[in-house]
Scaffold this active site. Structure first.
Site, PDB file in Angstrom:
ATOM      1  N   CYS A   1      -2.114   0.662   5.366  1.00 13.12           N
ATOM      2  CA  CYS A   1      -1.440  -0.357   4.563  1.00 13.12           C
ATOM      3  C   CYS A   1      -1.480  -1.706   5.282  1.00 13.12           C
ATOM      4  O   CYS A   1      -2.554  -2.302   5.343  1.00 13.12           O
ATOM      5  CB  CYS A   1      -0.030   0.096   4.210  1.00 13.12           C
ATOM      6  SG  CYS A   1       0.517  -0.650   2.666  1.00 13.12           S
TER       7      CYS A   1
ATOM      8  N   HIS B   1      -0.994   5.235   1.696  1.00 13.76           N
ATOM      9  CA  HIS B   1      -0.314   5.915   2.803  1.00 13.76           C
ATOM     10  C   HIS B   1      -0.693   7.399   2.817  1.00 13.76           C
ATOM     11  O   HIS B   1       0.012   8.224   2.218  1.00 13.76           O
ATOM     12  CB  HIS B   1       1.205   5.803   2.636  1.00 13.76           C
ATOM     13  CG  HIS B   1       1.737   4.438   2.853  1.00 13.76           C
ATOM     14  ND1 HIS B   1       2.283   4.028   4.045  1.00 13.76           N
ATOM     15  CD2 HIS B   1       1.786   3.366   2.025  1.00 13.76           C
ATOM     16  CE1 HIS B   1       2.661   2.762   3.943  1.00 13.76           C
ATOM     17  NE2 HIS B   1       2.373   2.340   2.726  1.00 13.76           N
TER      18      HIS B   1
ATOM     19  N   GLU C   1      -0.286   9.476   5.084  1.00 20.24           N
ATOM     20  CA  GLU C   1       0.699  10.277   5.838  1.00 20.24           C
ATOM     21  C   GLU C   1       1.695  10.990   4.931  1.00 20.24           C
ATOM     22  O   GLU C   1       2.211  12.048   5.288  1.00 20.24           O
ATOM     23  CB  GLU C   1       1.432   9.405   6.876  1.00 20.24           C
ATOM     24  CG  GLU C   1       2.418   8.365   6.337  1.00 20.24           C
ATOM     25  CD  GLU C   1       1.791   7.041   5.960  1.00 20.24           C
ATOM     26  OE1 GLU C   1       0.560   7.001   5.730  1.00 20.24           O
ATOM     27  OE2 GLU C   1       2.527   6.028   5.885  1.00 20.24           O
TER      28      GLU C   1
HETATM   29  N1  GLN Z   1       3.429  -5.899   3.677  1.00 18.78           N
HETATM   30  C1  GLN Z   1       2.253  -5.386   3.074  1.00 18.78           C
HETATM   31  C2  GLN Z   1       2.306  -5.461   1.562  1.00 18.78           C
HETATM   32  O1  GLN Z   1       3.344  -5.575   0.982  1.00 18.78           O
HETATM   33  C3  GLN Z   1       1.964  -3.959   3.528  1.00 18.78           C
HETATM   34  C4  GLN Z   1       3.003  -2.983   3.131  1.00 18.78           C
HETATM   35  C5  GLN Z   1       2.954  -1.708   3.917  1.00 18.78           C
HETATM   36  O2  GLN Z   1       2.382  -1.635   5.012  1.00 18.78           O
HETATM   37  N2  GLN Z   1       3.591  -0.662   3.415  1.00 18.78           N
HETATM   38  O3  GLN Z   1       1.275  -5.404   0.921  1.00 18.78           O
END
Ligand code: GLN
Length: 543
Positions: free
Chosen positions: A384, A510, A512
């Site tokens: 992310c 994600h 995970e």
């Molecule tokens: N801050 C970033 C976004 O909003 C990544 C979010 C995250 O890592 N969950 O796109």
């Protein structure tokens, strides 16, 4: 007629952090292994509508379900233990309860009545508790009540349990987890805190049916008998919950204590088969007998509280066991890394993972970490925000767009390689408005991602607002950073990989959240495998 679904409430006493979630998940595992269909629900007494708006320092990571609910991290344990998805209905907070009652009040649903904690709030709690049972999908629903008995904010939940215990056609039992401290000076295990905690439950009208006692030392029969006598519990229902080597040992310890048998007896259910835990045991055997050892650096800004990255740490444990590799995690604060010290800080690592996150703090450290991993050919996984950092780093140092950034960190950058999508621009509310839950991704054949998934079409869970800016896609592609995973519905970039590197991957989603004991995640498995291969090659080339 008895109700079809049976309910088990799990409460906690004496202190927080006794591991109610792990006990609930372990019990569920044993019942599932006997052939029962089980789910677990968490009730959280705080007033946030969901944990999505909470800083990870408060309660650790926010876990995201397939259907896009932002939930307590215990739901991650439930999924990892049971290998079954949870949903929005599996996590309820006081905020959500009050929100629905207040909305109903505004709609005029209470016909001029005074709206009160009892019965209106407790009715809403009971409705939420029954939602999962009413689906008809479960033989048993385990409901874990967050917090500690005696807390003011837990009271309505305990009251709801009291009412349900008296409700005709509602079959339930209460499992109360407490602590039996060991006083080193006198060499004694003390039962008084447990007695007080049960008294506190009794004051609320709830007699627990089973007591699980967290302890550092083996409980003597005398201790169990004493607790049974003082707390109105049959001695076989006093269960020792001794500290375990890993959380994944707890189902086996609970099996030894026959917790599942006691529960089934109290619920008047057939024992069915003995729990079959072969696959679980083979996971544990591999976990405890690794053939190799590697060190992976986890670079993030919340590392003071390791629970902030719970699912990532667990996914690495699953992947390590799957490969018979002991994965040691080195927690590295992103604010502590820069281009000048990256070599010194990161050179012992066999693999580098840059974590998800929000906001400016520590971002340049993450970008410096990516640069080090890319240039020194250290296996890399960016998740992310970690993927977004990989894109920014590549833009700055390979495409030579020196001011490239994410518009999250720099609204005015001339090169917003990561930017806010059109449909996010007008959103001002913070709660539940990100891109959340499962979305499809199409993977290019021949890529490392394809090699991991062995599939061209997958779905993964999301939690973000910002995206790869497709305006730059060709430039990245021509210079060696390829988009190997794309959302087929809207062309959003989901996965990037770097050419001429042993294993470099950034994922907007994600992975995970989907790793479980019995189904380790393929990307983590391949990342760990690649980190070990590079380590072995480097060792071989030294001699
Ligand atoms: N801050 C970033 C976004 O909003 C990544 C979010 C995250 O890592 N969950 O796109």
């Amino acid at each position: 007629m008895a109700s079809a679904t049976k309910y088990i409430f799990v409460t906690g006493g004496v202190t927080s952090s006794l591991g109610k979630g792990i006990i609930a998940a372990s019990l569920a595992k044993l019942l599932q292994a006997r052939g029962y269909s089980v789910t677990i629900q968490k009730l959280d007494p705080y007033i946030n509508v969901d944990p999505g708006t909470l800083n990870p320092y408060e309660h650790g990571e926010c876990f995201v379900t397939e259907d896009g609910a932002e939930t307590d991290l215990d739901l991650g344990h439930y999924e990892r233990f049971l290998n079954v998805n949870t949903s929005q209905a599996n996590n309820v907070t006081t905020g959500r309860i009050y929100q629905s009652v207040i909305n109903q009040e505004r709609e005029g649903a209470f016909l001029g009545k005074t709206v009160q904690v009892i019965p209106h709030i407790t009715d809403e709690i009971k409705r939420r508790i029954k939602l999962l049972g009413n689906t008809g999908n479960y033989d048993i629903v385990i409901t874990e009540i967050g917090g500690t008995v005696g807390d003011i904010e837990s009271l309505p939940y305990i009251e709801a349990v009291r009412q349900l215990k008296w409700e005709p056609n509602f079959d339930c039992i209460v499992l109360h987890l407490t602590l039996v401290p060991f006083l080193a000076t006198s060499g004694e295990l003390k039962t008084k805190p447990t007695q007080h905690s049960v008294k506190s439950l009794l004051e609320s009208g709830v007699q627990p049916d089973i007591l699980a006692l967290r302890t550092e030392h083996k409980l003597t029969e005398g201790v169990k008998e004493k607790v049974a006598l003082f707390c109105n519990i049959s001695p076989d229902a006093v269960i020792q919950a001794i500290d375990a080597e890993t959380i994944y040992d707890v189902p086996l310890l609970m099996k030894e204590e026959e917790l599942d048998k006691v529960v089934l007896k109290k619920l008047n259910l057939e024992p069915k088969a003995e729990p079959s835990l072969d696959a679980w045991n083979s996971f544990l055997a591999k976990l405890k007998n690794p053939k190799h050892k590697i060190t992976i650096g986890l670079v993030g800004k919340y590392i003071e509280l390791k629970d902030s990255y719970k699912s990532i740490a667990e996914a690495l444990i699953h992947a390590g066991a799957n490969n018979e590799i002991d994965v040691e995690l080195e927690w590295i604060h992103s604010e502590s890394v820069n281009n000048a010290n990256a070599q010194e800080k990161l050179n012992k690592l066999n693999g580098i993972l840059v974590a998800p996150g929000f906001g400016e703090r520590g971002i340049e450290g993450k970008i410096a970490t990516v640069k080090y991993a890319r240039e020194n050919k250290v296996p890399f996984l960016g998740i992310c925000l970690g993927m977004q950092c990989a894109v920014i780093e590549f833009a700055r140092n390979v495409l030579n767009l020196k001011d490239a950034h994410s518009s999250e960190m720099d609204e005015n950058t001339a090169n917003p390689v990561i930017y806010l999508m059109e449909d996010q621009r007008d959103i001002t509310n913070k709660g539940g408005t990100m891109r959340l839950g499962a979305y499809p991704c199409h993977i290019s054949e021949g890529s490392k991602a394809y090699n991991a998934y062995q599939n061209t079409d997958i779905t993964e869970r999301h939690r973000h607002r910002y995206e790869f800016n497709n305006k730059y896609k060709n430039d990245f592609d021509n210079s060696g950073m390829k988009a190997t995973g794309i959302n087929p519905d809207n062309n959003l970039v989901e996965i990037v990989e770097v050419d001429n590197h042993p294993w470099f991957m950034g994922v907007q989603f994600h992975p995970e959240y989907k790793s479980t004991v019995l189904t380790p995640h393929p990307l983590f498995t391949e990342f760990v495998k690649a980190s070990n291969s590079v380590k072995q090659e480097n060792l071989a080339s030294k001699y």
